[in-house]
Design a protein around this motif. Structure first.
Motif, mmCIF file in Angstrom:
data_model
loop_
_atom_site.group_PDB
_atom_site.id
_atom_site.type_symbol
_atom_site.label_atom_id
_atom_site.label_comp_id
_atom_site.label_asym_id
_atom_site.label_seq_id
_atom_site.Cartn_x
_atom_site.Cartn_y
_atom_site.Cartn_z
ATOM 1 N N GLN A 79 14.074 29.975 -24.107
ATOM 2 C CA GLN A 79 14.239 28.538 -23.888
ATOM 3 C C GLN A 79 15.697 28.127 -24.058
ATOM 4 O OE1 GLN A 79 11.466 26.856 -26.672
ATOM 5 N NE2 GLN A 79 9.723 27.045 -25.277
ATOM 6 N N LEU A 80 16.341 28.637 -25.094
ATOM 7 C CA LEU A 80 17.754 28.314 -25.316
ATOM 8 C C LEU A 80 18.620 28.833 -24.175
ATOM 9 C CD1 LEU A 80 18.131 28.942 -29.140
ATOM 10 C CD2 LEU A 80 18.198 26.748 -27.947
ATOM 11 N N LYS A 81 18.315 30.027 -23.690
ATOM 12 C CA LYS A 81 19.074 30.584 -22.573
ATOM 13 C C LYS A 81 18.926 29.704 -21.339
ATOM 14 C CE LYS A 81 19.599 34.756 -19.776
ATOM 15 N NZ LYS A 81 19.595 34.076 -18.498
ATOM 16 N N GLN A 82 17.715 29.224 -21.081
ATOM 17 C CA GLN A 82 17.494 28.330 -19.943
ATOM 18 C C GLN A 82 18.273 27.027 -20.111
ATOM 19 O OE1 GLN A 82 13.260 27.849 -19.615
ATOM 20 N NE2 GLN A 82 12.927 29.900 -18.787
ATOM 21 N N GLN A 83 18.271 26.484 -21.316
ATOM 22 C CA GLN A 83 19.006 25.244 -21.567
ATOM 23 C C GLN A 83 20.507 25.456 -21.381
ATOM 24 O OE1 GLN A 83 17.783 24.068 -25.496
ATOM 25 N NE2 GLN A 83 15.767 23.382 -24.808
ATOM 26 N N ILE A 84 21.017 26.574 -21.842
ATOM 27 C CA ILE A 84 22.444 26.866 -21.683
ATOM 28 C C ILE A 84 22.783 27.038 -20.208
ATOM 29 C CG2 ILE A 84 24.193 28.645 -22.098
ATOM 30 C CD1 ILE A 84 22.880 29.007 -24.895
ATOM 31 N N ASP A 85 21.927 27.758 -19.485
ATOM 32 C CA ASP A 85 22.158 27.944 -18.049
ATOM 33 C C ASP A 85 22.153 26.607 -17.310
ATOM 34 O OD1 ASP A 85 22.353 30.671 -18.420
ATOM 35 O OD2 ASP A 85 20.313 31.097 -17.719
ATOM 36 N N GLN A 86 21.234 25.713 -17.672
ATOM 37 C CA GLN A 86 21.181 24.395 -17.044
ATOM 38 C C GLN A 86 22.426 23.579 -17.365
ATOM 39 O OE1 GLN A 86 17.476 22.785 -18.477
ATOM 40 N NE2 GLN A 86 16.232 23.920 -16.999
ATOM 41 N N ALA A 87 22.860 23.639 -18.621
ATOM 42 C CA ALA A 87 24.064 22.910 -19.016
ATOM 43 C C ALA A 87 25.288 23.461 -18.292
ATOM 44 C CB ALA A 87 24.256 22.987 -20.529
ATOM 45 N N ASN A 88 25.374 24.762 -18.171
ATOM 46 C CA ASN A 88 26.496 25.369 -17.450
ATOM 47 C C ASN A 88 26.497 24.970 -15.978
ATOM 48 O OD1 ASN A 88 27.672 26.659 -19.631
ATOM 49 N ND2 ASN A 88 26.564 28.572 -19.308
ATOM 50 N N ALA A 89 25.337 24.947 -15.361
ATOM 51 C CA ALA A 89 25.244 24.554 -13.956
ATOM 52 C C ALA A 89 25.666 23.096 -13.775
ATOM 53 C CB ALA A 89 23.824 24.759 -13.438
ATOM 54 N N ALA A 90 25.222 22.233 -14.678
ATOM 55 C CA ALA A 90 25.600 20.822 -14.599
ATOM 56 C C ALA A 90 27.104 20.652 -14.791
ATOM 57 C CB ALA A 90 24.832 20.001 -15.640
ATOM 58 N N GLN A 130 28.957 21.795 -11.695
ATOM 59 C CA GLN A 130 28.838 20.797 -10.630
ATOM 60 C C GLN A 130 29.784 19.616 -10.887
ATOM 61 O OE1 GLN A 130 24.888 19.266 -10.076
ATOM 62 N NE2 GLN A 130 25.472 17.969 -8.363
ATOM 63 N N ARG A 131 29.830 19.145 -12.139
ATOM 64 C CA ARG A 131 30.740 18.037 -12.476
ATOM 65 C C ARG A 131 32.194 18.434 -12.260
ATOM 66 N NH1 ARG A 131 28.525 17.409 -17.885
ATOM 67 N NH2 ARG A 131 26.372 17.193 -17.347
ATOM 68 N N LEU A 132 32.526 19.648 -12.631
ATOM 69 C CA LEU A 132 33.901 20.126 -12.444
ATOM 70 C C LEU A 132 34.247 20.181 -10.962
ATOM 71 C CD1 LEU A 132 36.525 21.337 -13.549
ATOM 72 C CD2 LEU A 132 35.404 23.580 -13.493
ATOM 73 N N GLN A 133 33.337 20.684 -10.162
ATOM 74 C CA GLN A 133 33.587 20.762 -8.728
ATOM 75 C C GLN A 133 33.744 19.376 -8.120
ATOM 76 O OE1 GLN A 133 34.188 23.645 -7.017
ATOM 77 N NE2 GLN A 133 34.853 22.185 -5.464
ATOM 78 N N GLU A 134 32.920 18.418 -8.574
ATOM 79 C CA GLU A 134 33.042 17.040 -8.078
ATOM 80 C C GLU A 134 34.389 16.436 -8.469
ATOM 81 O OE1 GLU A 134 29.592 15.115 -9.677
ATOM 82 O OE2 GLU A 134 28.223 16.060 -8.237
ATOM 83 N N ALA A 135 34.832 16.714 -9.695
ATOM 84 C CA ALA A 135 36.127 16.189 -10.129
ATOM 85 C C ALA A 135 37.257 16.803 -9.328
ATOM 86 C CB ALA A 135 36.314 16.481 -11.620
ATOM 87 N N ILE A 136 37.155 18.095 -9.033
ATOM 88 C CA ILE A 136 38.183 18.750 -8.220
ATOM 89 C C ILE A 136 38.196 18.160 -6.812
ATOM 90 C CG2 ILE A 136 38.788 20.939 -7.103
ATOM 91 C CD1 ILE A 136 37.823 22.343 -9.686
ATOM 92 N N ASP A 137 37.009 17.949 -6.246
ATOM 93 C CA ASP A 137 36.910 17.377 -4.903
ATOM 94 C C ASP A 137 37.499 15.961 -4.848
ATOM 95 O OD1 ASP A 137 35.700 19.702 -4.074
ATOM 96 O OD2 ASP A 137 33.661 18.864 -4.110
ATOM 97 N N GLN A 138 37.274 15.172 -5.893
ATOM 98 C CA GLN A 138 37.794 13.811 -5.915
ATOM 99 C C GLN A 138 39.310 13.801 -6.101
ATOM 100 O OE1 GLN A 138 35.696 11.675 -8.945
ATOM 101 N NE2 GLN A 138 33.824 11.472 -7.721
ATOM 102 N N ALA A 139 39.828 14.781 -6.802
ATOM 103 C CA ALA A 139 41.268 14.844 -7.046
ATOM 104 C C ALA A 139 42.041 15.226 -5.786
ATOM 105 C CB ALA A 139 41.560 15.848 -8.163
#
Length: 68
Positions: A44-55, A58-67
């Motif tokens: 369960q913790l591994k799944q939560q970490i994987d989900q947090a990493n994916a999110a 995605q946020r990092l990629q959006e910030a790069i795209d906006q920049a």
């Protein structure tokens, strides 16, 4: 929470039971249950970490795209 309850049950069982095969079997059963629960918690913790990493990726990629 479940881990604490199982630990308390295990401790109580050891305190109340005498030496012998019954104690050994009960201890082995409880240890197997604890190991299974620990494995489930790790998954369960591994799944939560994987989900947090994916999110975060995605946020990092959006910030790069906006920049750009």
């Amino acid at each position: 929470m479940m881990h604490l309850r199982l630990f308390c049950t295990f401790s109580l069982l050891l305190t109340l039971s005498g030496c012998g095969a019954g104690e050994t079997a009960a201890t082995a059963t409880l240890q197997a249950e604890q190991a299974q629960q620990a494995q489930q918690q790790m998954e369960q913790l591994k799944q939560q970490i994987d989900q947090a990493n994916a999110a975060n990726t995605q946020r990092l990629q959006e910030a790069i795209d906006q920049a750009q």
